[in-house]
Design an enzyme around this catalytic site. Structure first.
Site, PDB file in Angstrom:
ATOM      1  N   ASP A  59       0.837  -1.212   0.000  1.00 42.76           N
ATOM      2  CA  ASP A  59       0.000   0.000   0.000  1.00 42.76           C
ATOM      3  C   ASP A  59       0.870   1.259   0.000  1.00 42.76           C
ATOM      4  O   ASP A  59       1.104   1.862   1.042  1.00 42.76           O
ATOM      5  CB  ASP A  59      -0.908  -0.046   1.238  1.00 42.76           C
ATOM      6  CG  ASP A  59      -1.916   1.093   1.265  1.00 42.76           C
ATOM      7  OD1 ASP A  59      -2.171   1.688   0.203  1.00 42.76           O
ATOM      8  OD2 ASP A  59      -2.443   1.385   2.358  1.00 42.76           O
ATOM      9  N   LYS A  61       0.204   3.876  -2.228  1.00 44.32           N
ATOM     10  CA  LYS A  61      -0.655   4.973  -2.710  1.00 44.32           C
ATOM     11  C   LYS A  61       0.082   5.885  -3.695  1.00 44.32           C
ATOM     12  O   LYS A  61       0.262   7.080  -3.451  1.00 44.32           O
ATOM     13  CB  LYS A  61      -1.199   5.793  -1.531  1.00 44.32           C
ATOM     14  CG  LYS A  61      -2.033   4.975  -0.556  1.00 44.32           C
ATOM     15  CD  LYS A  61      -2.667   5.858   0.517  1.00 44.32           C
ATOM     16  CE  LYS A  61      -3.569   5.098   1.448  1.00 44.32           C
ATOM     17  NZ  LYS A  61      -2.877   4.172   2.359  1.00 44.32           N
ATOM     18  N   ASP A  64       1.582  10.248  -9.230  1.00 48.04           N
ATOM     19  CA  ASP A  64       2.623  11.029  -9.923  1.00 48.04           C
ATOM     20  C   ASP A  64       2.230  11.062 -11.401  1.00 48.04           C
ATOM     21  O   ASP A  64       1.118  10.629 -11.754  1.00 48.04           O
ATOM     22  CB  ASP A  64       3.992  10.351  -9.695  1.00 48.04           C
ATOM     23  CG  ASP A  64       5.145  11.349  -9.766  1.00 48.04           C
ATOM     24  OD1 ASP A  64       5.150  12.177 -10.698  1.00 48.04           O
ATOM     25  OD2 ASP A  64       6.033  11.300  -8.899  1.00 48.04           O
ATOM     26  N   THR A 114      -9.599   8.701   4.539  1.00 45.07           N
ATOM     27  CA  THR A 114     -10.552   8.914   5.637  1.00 45.07           C
ATOM     28  C   THR A 114     -10.091  10.033   6.568  1.00 45.07           C
ATOM     29  O   THR A 114     -10.861  10.519   7.381  1.00 45.07           O
ATOM     30  CB  THR A 114     -10.744   7.624   6.452  1.00 45.07           C
ATOM     31  OG1 THR A 114      -9.473   7.030   6.648  1.00 45.07           O
ATOM     32  CG2 THR A 114     -11.640   6.645   5.737  1.00 45.07           C
TER      33      THR A 114
HETATM   34  O1  C5P Z   1      -4.848   0.092  12.884  1.00 42.69           O
HETATM   35  P1  C5P Z   1      -5.960   0.282  11.894  1.00 42.69           P
HETATM   36  O2  C5P Z   1      -6.954  -0.863  11.862  1.00 42.69           O
HETATM   37  O3  C5P Z   1      -6.608   1.615  12.021  1.00 42.69           O
HETATM   38  O4  C5P Z   1      -5.201   0.228  10.485  1.00 42.69           O
HETATM   39  C1  C5P Z   1      -5.841   0.478   9.305  1.00 42.69           C
HETATM   40  C2  C5P Z   1      -4.847   0.435   8.163  1.00 42.69           C
HETATM   41  O5  C5P Z   1      -5.509   0.881   6.992  1.00 42.69           O
HETATM   42  C3  C5P Z   1      -3.646   1.349   8.370  1.00 42.69           C
HETATM   43  O6  C5P Z   1      -2.514   0.710   7.795  1.00 42.69           O
HETATM   44  C4  C5P Z   1      -3.998   2.599   7.605  1.00 42.69           C
HETATM   45  O7  C5P Z   1      -2.869   3.234   7.062  1.00 42.69           O
HETATM   46  C5  C5P Z   1      -4.860   2.037   6.478  1.00 42.69           C
HETATM   47  N1  C5P Z   1      -5.824   2.972   5.903  1.00 42.69           N
HETATM   48  C6  C5P Z   1      -6.821   3.621   6.622  1.00 42.69           C
HETATM   49  N2  C5P Z   1      -7.701   4.481   6.003  1.00 42.69           N
HETATM   50  C7  C5P Z   1      -7.615   4.681   4.697  1.00 42.69           C
HETATM   51  C8  C5P Z   1      -6.637   4.014   3.962  1.00 42.69           C
HETATM   52  C9  C5P Z   1      -5.765   3.162   4.596  1.00 42.69           C
HETATM   53  O8  C5P Z   1      -6.930   3.445   7.823  1.00 42.69           O
HETATM   54  N3  C5P Z   1      -8.491   5.471   4.101  1.00 42.69           N
END
Ligand code: C5P
Length: 216
Positions: A59, A61, A64, A114
Site C-alpha cells: 500500500d 498509494k 505522480d 478517511t
Molecule cells: O490500525 P488500523 O486498523 O486503524 O489500520 C488500518 C490500516 O488501513 C492502516 O494501515 C492505515 O494506514 C490504512 N488505511 C486507513 N484508512 C484509509 C486508507 C488506509 O486506515 N483510508
C-alpha cells in the site's frame, strides 16, 4: 483468492513485522505493507514476507505523472505482490499507465482518504464530498483498475460497482484511537466489502491469533 482479511503490518522495522507474522496463518489472511515499513526496510521486506507464505498488499498509494507511476508498477511487478494502490485522483491517464504494467498484480484506486474532512474536500475541490466521491468512482469504473479502497461508510453507494472493494476503518469493539468513522467486520462484509484491512485491533491485541478469528 478466497481470503477476505488483510492484516496491516504497521511496524517500523522488519524484526517486529516478521516476529508478528508468527501469530498469523497465511491461509487465513493477507498482510499489508505500508509506507512506514517499506521505507524503513526497502524491497527486501517483500521477499522476507513472501518467503513465509503470505500474500502481500503493498500500500504505497502512488500518485505522480503517468510515466513515473507506470515504471514504479513495473518494478513492483518483479516482486510477489498480490495487490497495490494508486490514487484515483491521479486521473485516467495515470490509472491506465499503471494498469498497462501491472502483470498479475491487482491495482486498487484509493478514493478519498478517511483523514480528510468534508470541509477540506470542499477547500481542495470546490465541490462537495458526494460529487467528488462519485466522480472518482466513475473514473475507477471506466478504467482498468481492479478495485477501490474506500471507507466502510461509502459501501452503500457502491452496490452497483462491480470491482473489488477494500475497506479499512474496521472496529469490532469501541475504540478511542484515530479511526472515527468505523464499522464492524460483519457489517462491512454484509455491505459488500471484498477485503477488510485491520491493523491495531489485531497487532496490539494480547492474543492476536484469537482476535484475528473475530474478523474472518
Ligand atoms: O490500525 P488500523 O486498523 O486503524 O489500520 C488500518 C490500516 O488501513 C492502516 O494501515 C492505515 O494506514 C490504512 N488505511 C486507513 N484508512 C484509509 C486508507 C488506509 O486506515 N483510508
Amino acid at each position: 483468492m478466497n481470503k477476505k482479511l488483510i492484516v496491516a503490518l504497521d511496524f517500523d522495522n522488519a524484526d517486529k513485522a516478521l516476529n508478528f507474522l508468527n501469530n498469523l496463518n497465511p491461509n487465513k489472511c493477507l498482510v499489508k505493507v505500508g509506507l512506514e515499513l517499506f521505507i524503513s526496510e526497502g524491497w527486501k521486506i517483500l521477499d522476507l514476507i513472501s518467503d513465509r507464505g503470505f500474500e502481500i498488499f503493498l500500500d504505497l498509494k502512488l500518485h505522480d505523472i503517468p510515466n513515473t507511476v507506470a515504471k514504479s508498477i513495473k518494478k513492483i511487478s518483479n516482486f510477489n505482490v498480490a495487490l497495490t494502490t494508486v490514487h484515483l485522483n491521479g486521473g485516467m491517464n495515470m490509472l491506465e499507465a499503471a494498469c498497462s504494467e501491472k502483470a498479475n498484480i491487482k491495482i486498487l484506486g484509493v478514493s478519498i482518504l478517511t483523514s480528510l474532512s468534508k470541509e477540506e474536500i470542499f477547500e481542495i475541490t470546490d465541490t462537495n464530498f458526494d460529487v467528488y466521491f462519485n466522480n472518482l468512482i466513475s473514473i475507477a469504473s471506466s478504467s482498468n483498475v481492479d478495485g477501490v479502497v474506500c471507507s466502510p461508510n461509502e459501501l452503500d453507494r457502491l452496490k452497483d460497482f462491480n470491482k473489488l472493494k477494500v475497506v479499512p476503518g474496521i472496529r469490532n469493539n469501541i475504540s478511542d484511537d484515530d479511526q472515527k468513522r468505523v464499522m464492524t467486520s460483519s457489517e462491512a462484509y454484509k455491505k459488500g466489502a471484498d477485503f477488510i484491512v485491520v491493523g491495531r485491533p489485531i497487532t496490539k491485541s494480547e492474543d492476536p491469533k484469537k482476535t484475528l478469528e473475530l474478523f474472518l
